[in-house]
Design a protein around this motif. Structure first.
Motif, PDB file in Angstrom:
ATOM      1  N   GLU A  23       0.838  -1.209   0.000  1.00 10.30           N
ATOM      2  CA  GLU A  23       0.000   0.000   0.000  1.00 10.30           C
ATOM      3  C   GLU A  23       0.868   1.252   0.000  1.00 10.30           C
ATOM      4  O   GLU A  23       0.615   2.205  -0.752  1.00 10.30           O
ATOM      5  CB  GLU A  23      -0.913   0.000   1.227  1.00 10.30           C
ATOM      6  N   GLY A  24       1.892   1.262   0.828  1.00 17.51           N
ATOM      7  CA  GLY A  24       2.782   2.418   0.863  1.00 17.51           C
ATOM      8  C   GLY A  24       3.593   2.559  -0.406  1.00 17.51           C
ATOM      9  O   GLY A  24       3.786   3.667  -0.913  1.00 17.51           O
ATOM     10  N   GLY A  25       4.060   1.441  -0.951  1.00 10.69           N
ATOM     11  CA  GLY A  25       4.868   1.496  -2.154  1.00 10.69           C
ATOM     12  C   GLY A  25       4.124   1.981  -3.372  1.00 10.69           C
ATOM     13  O   GLY A  25       4.741   2.439  -4.340  1.00 10.69           O
ATOM     14  N   ALA A  26       2.790   1.882  -3.368  1.00 12.37           N
ATOM     15  CA  ALA A  26       1.993   2.330  -4.514  1.00 12.37           C
ATOM     16  C   ALA A  26       1.745   3.832  -4.504  1.00 12.37           C
ATOM     17  O   ALA A  26       1.236   4.382  -5.475  1.00 12.37           O
ATOM     18  CB  ALA A  26       0.654   1.589  -4.532  1.00 12.37           C
ATOM     19  N   LEU A  27       2.097   4.518  -3.410  1.00 11.30           N
ATOM     20  CA  LEU A  27       1.851   5.957  -3.325  1.00 11.30           C
ATOM     21  C   LEU A  27       2.893   6.735  -4.120  1.00 11.30           C
ATOM     22  O   LEU A  27       4.053   6.347  -4.196  1.00 11.30           O
ATOM     23  CB  LEU A  27       1.895   6.419  -1.864  1.00 11.30           C
ATOM     24  N   THR A  28       2.473   7.844  -4.728  1.00 10.21           N
ATOM     25  CA  THR A  28       3.429   8.747  -5.351  1.00 10.21           C
ATOM     26  C   THR A  28       4.273   9.413  -4.272  1.00 10.21           C
ATOM     27  O   THR A  28       3.951   9.356  -3.076  1.00 10.21           O
ATOM     28  CB  THR A  28       2.714   9.842  -6.150  1.00 10.21           C
ATOM     29  N   LEU A  29       5.353  10.057  -4.689  1.00  9.71           N
ATOM     30  CA  LEU A  29       6.231  10.713  -3.721  1.00  9.71           C
ATOM     31  C   LEU A  29       5.467  11.782  -2.945  1.00  9.71           C
ATOM     32  O   LEU A  29       5.570  11.863  -1.709  1.00  9.71           O
ATOM     33  CB  LEU A  29       7.434  11.333  -4.432  1.00  9.71           C
ATOM     34  N   ASP A  30       4.685  12.588  -3.645  1.00  6.77           N
ATOM     35  CA  ASP A  30       3.918  13.634  -2.955  1.00  6.77           C
ATOM     36  C   ASP A  30       2.918  13.027  -1.978  1.00  6.77           C
ATOM     37  O   ASP A  30       2.739  13.527  -0.860  1.00  6.77           O
ATOM     38  CB  ASP A  30       3.182  14.514  -3.972  1.00  6.77           C
ATOM     39  N   ALA A  31       2.268  11.949  -2.416  1.00  4.27           N
ATOM     40  CA  ALA A  31       1.289  11.310  -1.539  1.00  4.27           C
ATOM     41  C   ALA A  31       1.967  10.669  -0.336  1.00  4.27           C
ATOM     42  O   ALA A  31       1.437  10.686   0.781  1.00  4.27           O
ATOM     43  CB  ALA A  31       0.487  10.268  -2.317  1.00  4.27           C
ATOM     44  N   ALA A  32       3.156  10.117  -0.554  1.00  4.85           N
ATOM     45  CA  ALA A  32       3.890   9.510   0.558  1.00  4.85           C
ATOM     46  C   ALA A  32       4.277  10.554   1.591  1.00  4.85           C
ATOM     47  O   ALA A  32       4.157  10.330   2.805  1.00  4.85           O
ATOM     48  CB  ALA A  32       5.142   8.800   0.027  1.00  4.85           C
ATOM     49  N   VAL A  33       4.733  11.706   1.119  1.00  6.73           N
ATOM     50  CA  VAL A  33       5.098  12.784   2.045  1.00  6.73           C
ATOM     51  C   VAL A  33       3.863  13.280   2.787  1.00  6.73           C
ATOM     52  O   VAL A  33       3.902  13.521   4.003  1.00  6.73           O
ATOM     53  CB  VAL A  33       5.791  13.925   1.287  1.00  6.73           C
TER      54      VAL A  33
END
Length: 721
Positions: free
Chosen positions: A685-695
């Protein structure tokens, strides 16, 4: 084989990354209905489609429109790489990386990074303006399509790539009716009262004049020529423009021998726009051709001003060129900038050569941007640090041109060394290690006769190579720098060399050696009165060595001092690393709330500067803090967001030993509480997030659960696990 036709296309159910970086349309798209249908159809059947045509025929506009209207077909979005400003073929892959929003700190080649990133994605990549790099671009596209089955490439240029499986769409000029529609639409934008309330051209306006249809026919329906002609309407009627085409610009209609007639007509259209300018506007047009990208007024005043064009008259000349559609005004993150279309710039460049002033203008351009780089380096250690990052990013086309000019003449290669070293903050602080390595390698190889510039370039090269994980190259550069510093008595270069060797020891898990070297370097810095972001980073690196060796008290004292200096000077980039060490220390004490607050600020700053090294370290420590607070699922998600970051940074560089310990401990704790299957699901789930979404996820500040287990603070020892 990538040329195989796609028989059926299923829309993507969701997006996994940034959808596009396509520019917004500034005016109406007119005509091209048949070409648009054909192009969209080709994109459903072929993975490589190239639109070709003469300059000014509207290739770029058509492919951008097609990309925007088919965006939903591609799960991973549409990305545009504008290659026309690029002059160094060695930076082609880096330019595509930039277009994809990728940063890579590893020793992998940019091409390898591109191939790995695109391998599992369904994306449309738009390449615009590559005719001057056609062989290099063809080679890159061939490899990317072979290794990335979900990739489609849409290209626009004056010639095709000539690859197997390429579908080529020749773009002809507009037919008569569409040409008149385009001219009329643009005319209504420049003539007061020429629009009706619904936005259309007013009855009795320019389109009603029979001269318009004849003018459009004489301009062969080339959109750029039509738009330039429409821009003349405030001062000339269509009939007057026809007269000028017949009489005053007859010499320009011949063009070069063998040139297509439509290309000659475009030259004529630009030529009569040139004739309508005042003498000083024409002179400025020619001189502005040395700017490869958007520029600001201050640069124009310095580079283009002189006895024949006083600085106080440059503003009026710029305004005149904007009014005549020679210059385009645009808002950028760095402020208002102006730019030229490539065809317009090429025309001005021919006049500059005819004036015999090209080399002088290129040197004035280089001198201005060398000065700008020096200003940026000084202001990096100030409250304007974020502004400097934006300024440097916007000036990159010009800085590249300056570096290239320095490297053309062996007698000036030392200037390239000076400039490439001055830009260390851009390479390291703003996530451009690969490009920095490119220029530093070339500059160091080009000149050995200027000790001061060479020594500085060597230790910056060593710094960049360390962060790329290329220890061999780093040691070679740093050992040469150390020997040169001893031979010439350059104590400052010697201190920076010692500092970087200490940094290498830190990343190699040799903490005693790192402690000894960094302490020695900081002592020399103090003796010489040297204080800047790099000196403070050395103090943070010493604090890292201390905390990893179990001396948290000294590490905290060092980082608090760094934080105070940074807050006094307005420095943010180094301060973020100090906050990381303070958060690490807080975690070891079980002060999870304090650690979370420190890491939140650290992550925000690292993301703003595109510093993936600092960002991924902070995110993984935050994941461990989250696990300690009693939320193993969220901890696993956060740890999953770090996986794609590590792909860019390079896991072996920071991924083992001391720096990798938070990741290993978080995986152990969260895995035990969640179970293997749930843990893997949260990671995914975390790995599928974009960089902006992860931040955004990391900064969401989820409160700890009610059931917070007691913190397991590790005992003090050499490795605090």
């Amino acid at each position: 084989m990538y040329g195989v036709r796609l028989r059926k296309y299923a829309p993507c159910p969701m997006r996994r990354s940034n959808p596009s970086n396509l520019p917004a349309e500034l005016n109406r798209f007119v005509g091209r209905d048949d070409e648009m249908r054909e192009l969209r159809g080709l994109l459903t059947r072929f993975r490589l489609v190239t639109v070709v045509g003469v300059g000014g025929v509207g290739k770029s506009r058509l492919v951008l429109r097609a990309a925007a209207t088919t965006e939903k077909r591609y799960c991973d979005g549409v990305r545009l790489a504008e290659l026309a400003p690029l002059r160094d073929s060695g930076l082609l892959e880096q330019a595509v990386l930039d277009a994809l929003g990728l940063t890579d700190h590893t020793r992998r080649s940019p091409r390898e990074v591109l191939a790995e990133h695109l391998a599992g994605r369904r994306m449309l990549l738009v390449l615009d303006g590559f005719e001057h790099l056609v062989d290099e671009c063809a080679d890159l596209v061939r490899e990317l399509l072979r290794r990335s089955p979900g990739l489609t490439v849409l290209a626009a240029a004056r010639c095709p790539l000539r690859l197997d499986g390429e579908a080529v769409l020749p773009l002809a000029p507009l037919p008569d009716d569409d040409a008149v529609r385009l001219f009329t639409d643009r005319a209504a934008a420049v003539l007061p009262g020429a629009r009706t309330p619904d936005g259309g051209p007013a009855e009795g306006g320019p389109a009603d004049d029979a001269s318009v249809r004849e003018l459009c026919r004489r301009l062969d329906g080339i959109p750029l020529a039509l738009e330039l002609a429409a821009g003349r309407l405030p001062v000339l009627t269509a009939a007057q423009m026809l007269h000028r085409l017949d009489d005053r610009f007859r010499l320009l209609t011949g063009g070069t021998r063998g040139a297509p007639p439509r290309h000659q007509t475009l030259r004529t259209a630009i030529g009569w726009s040139h004739e309508l300018c005042t003498p000083r506007e024409r002179l400025l047009w020619a001189r502005l051709s040395v700017f490869p990208g958007p520029f600001d007024l201050e640069a124009v005043e310095y580079v283009c001003g002189g006895p024949d064009l006083p600085a106080d008259e440059v503003l009026d000349a710029v305004a005149g060129l904007v009014d005549r559609s020679v210059l385009v005004r645009e808002e950028t993150p760095a402020g208002v900038r102006h730019r030229m279309l490539d065809t317009v710039r090429a025309y001005g460049a021919e006049w500059l050569v005819a004036l015999g002033d090209r080399e002088r203008m290129r040197r004035r351009h280089r001198d201005w941007y060398m000065g700008l780089a020096s200003w940026c380096e000084l202001e990096w250690f100030s409250p304007r640090q974020a502004e400097v990052a934006v300024c440097a990013a916007g000036a990159l086309p010009h800085l590249r041109a300056a570096l290239e000019l320095c490297l053309e003449d062996p007698e000036e290669a030392h200037l390239a060394q000076h400039l490439a070293a001055t830009l260390w903050f851009c390479w390291v602080g703003c996530g451009r290690l690969a490009e920095g390595r490119h220029w530093l390698d070339r500059a160091v190889a080009a000149d050995r006769g200027h000790d001061e510039a060479r020594l500085r370039a060597l230790w910056v090269l060593g710094y960049v190579a360390i962060l790329q994980g290329d220890d061999t190259a780093a040691l070679a550069a740093l050992y040469e720098c150390r020997e040169g510093a001893a031979r010439t008595g350059n104590a400052l270069a010697g201190a920076y060399t010692t500092h970087r060797l200490g940094c290498l020891a830190l990343l190699s898990d040799d903490m005693p050696r790192a402690e000894e070297l960094l302490t020695r370097a900081l002592s020399v810095y103090r003796e010489l009165g040297e204080l800047n972001s790099q000196v403070l980073m050395g103090q943070v690196e010493l604090a890292m060595a201390k905390v990893f060796l179990g001396d948290a008290e000294t590490a905290v004292a060092l980082c608090r001092e760094v934080r105070e200096v940074c807050e006094d000077r307005g420095e943010r980039w180094t301060r973020a690393y100090a906050l990381y060490v303070l958060a690490y220390s807080a975690w070891t004490r079980g002060a999870y709330g304090e650690a979370r607050e420190l890491l939140g600020e650290c992550i925000a700053v690292d993301h703003a500067f595109n510093d993936l090294v600092g960002l991924v370290l902070a995110v993984e420590l935050l994941a461990l803090v989250t696990a300690a607070e009693g939320d193993p699922a969220e901890a696993a998600v956060l740890q999953g967001t770090a996986v794609p970051m590590w792909e860019a940074v390079g896991l072996p560089l920071f991924g083992s030993g001391y720096f990798g310990a938070p990741r290993a401990l978080c995986a152990q704790r969260a895995g035990e509480e969640l179970g293997a299957e749930r843990f893997r699901s949260c990671l995914a789930e975390g790995g599928a997030l974009t960089l902006d979404a992860a931040v955004a996820r990391a900064l969401s500040g989820r409160p700890p659960l009610d059931r917070v287990p007691p913190g397991r603070v590790p005992p003090r020892r050499a490795r605090p696990w």
